[in-house]
Design an enzyme around this catalytic site. Sequence first.
Site, PDB file in Angstrom:
ATOM      1  N   ILE A 298      76.923  -4.657  28.051  1.00 50.72           N
ATOM      2  CA  ILE A 298      78.332  -4.337  28.279  1.00 50.72           C
ATOM      3  C   ILE A 298      78.372  -4.010  29.770  1.00 50.72           C
ATOM      4  O   ILE A 298      77.941  -2.946  30.187  1.00 50.72           O
ATOM      5  CB  ILE A 298      78.813  -3.148  27.427  1.00 50.72           C
ATOM      6  CG1 ILE A 298      78.675  -3.463  25.942  1.00 50.72           C
ATOM      7  CG2 ILE A 298      80.266  -2.815  27.787  1.00 50.72           C
ATOM      8  CD1 ILE A 298      78.988  -2.296  25.022  1.00 50.72           C
ATOM      9  N   PRO A 299      78.846  -4.947  30.600  1.00 48.00           N
ATOM     10  CA  PRO A 299      78.587  -4.908  32.045  1.00 48.00           C
ATOM     11  C   PRO A 299      79.452  -3.929  32.849  1.00 48.00           C
ATOM     12  O   PRO A 299      80.224  -4.310  33.722  1.00 48.00           O
ATOM     13  CB  PRO A 299      78.854  -6.358  32.462  1.00 48.00           C
ATOM     14  CG  PRO A 299      79.918  -6.817  31.518  1.00 48.00           C
ATOM     15  CD  PRO A 299      79.581  -6.163  30.210  1.00 48.00           C
ATOM     16  N   CYS A 300      79.263  -2.635  32.593  1.00 50.05           N
ATOM     17  CA  CYS A 300      80.036  -1.623  33.305  1.00 50.05           C
ATOM     18  C   CYS A 300      79.753  -1.631  34.813  1.00 50.05           C
ATOM     19  O   CYS A 300      80.567  -1.137  35.592  1.00 50.05           O
ATOM     20  CB  CYS A 300      79.807  -0.248  32.702  1.00 50.05           C
ATOM     21  SG  CYS A 300      78.078   0.256  32.613  1.00 50.05           S
ATOM     22  N   HIS A 301      78.645  -2.223  35.224  1.00 50.35           N
ATOM     23  CA  HIS A 301      78.343  -2.322  36.660  1.00 50.35           C
ATOM     24  C   HIS A 301      79.336  -3.245  37.371  1.00 50.35           C
ATOM     25  O   HIS A 301      79.435  -3.214  38.592  1.00 50.35           O
ATOM     26  CB  HIS A 301      76.902  -2.799  36.882  1.00 50.35           C
ATOM     27  CG  HIS A 301      76.636  -4.180  36.405  1.00 50.35           C
ATOM     28  ND1 HIS A 301      76.472  -4.483  35.061  1.00 50.35           N
ATOM     29  CD2 HIS A 301      76.493  -5.355  37.076  1.00 50.35           C
ATOM     30  CE1 HIS A 301      76.258  -5.784  34.933  1.00 50.35           C
ATOM     31  NE2 HIS A 301      76.249  -6.331  36.143  1.00 50.35           N
TER      32      HIS A 301
END
Length: 175
Positions: A129-132
């Site tokens: 889950i690409p919160c970056h």
Amino acid sequence: MVFDTALGEFGIGWTEAGIARVQLPGMEHAALLQRLNRGGAQAGEPTRGVDAAIDRIEDYAAGEAVDFADIPLDLSGISDFNRRAYALLLGVGWGETTTYGALAREMGDVTLSRAVGAAMGANPIPLIIPCHRVLASDGKPGGFSAPGGAESKLRMLELEGVSVGTPAGQMTFGF
């Protein structure tokens, strides 16, 4: 389970439903295991699906464009708001970014930007889950709760070919 990559040691946890935790590199091995095994989690034999997720994480760490959107996730115990934010974020692919405000608007109310930021900080499955890939409205990285903080976020984005810092259009004017 802990495994080595070109970026360092990752941790991954799963249930029958899917991936439940990812721990990014940057911690001592013992601390990584302690954090990964919190809440009574126990080591187990990875399924083919878990092995496939590990392979993709290793590929990502080696600089290959990877799509994690189809990996089954276990989001049990996650609030409905956070689930909605994560579902939107799964559509932000390799080398792309969005902002906290843009996600809030997609959720129906730009005033939810701080709540979106809190959801990103609580993300139990970073990278997949690409919160970056979520930036502040001024194009700066904003916060990042993983080891290494915003510097880790910048390294991950750089790996994806994203230059962070100067808002689009301002480089032309030199400020």
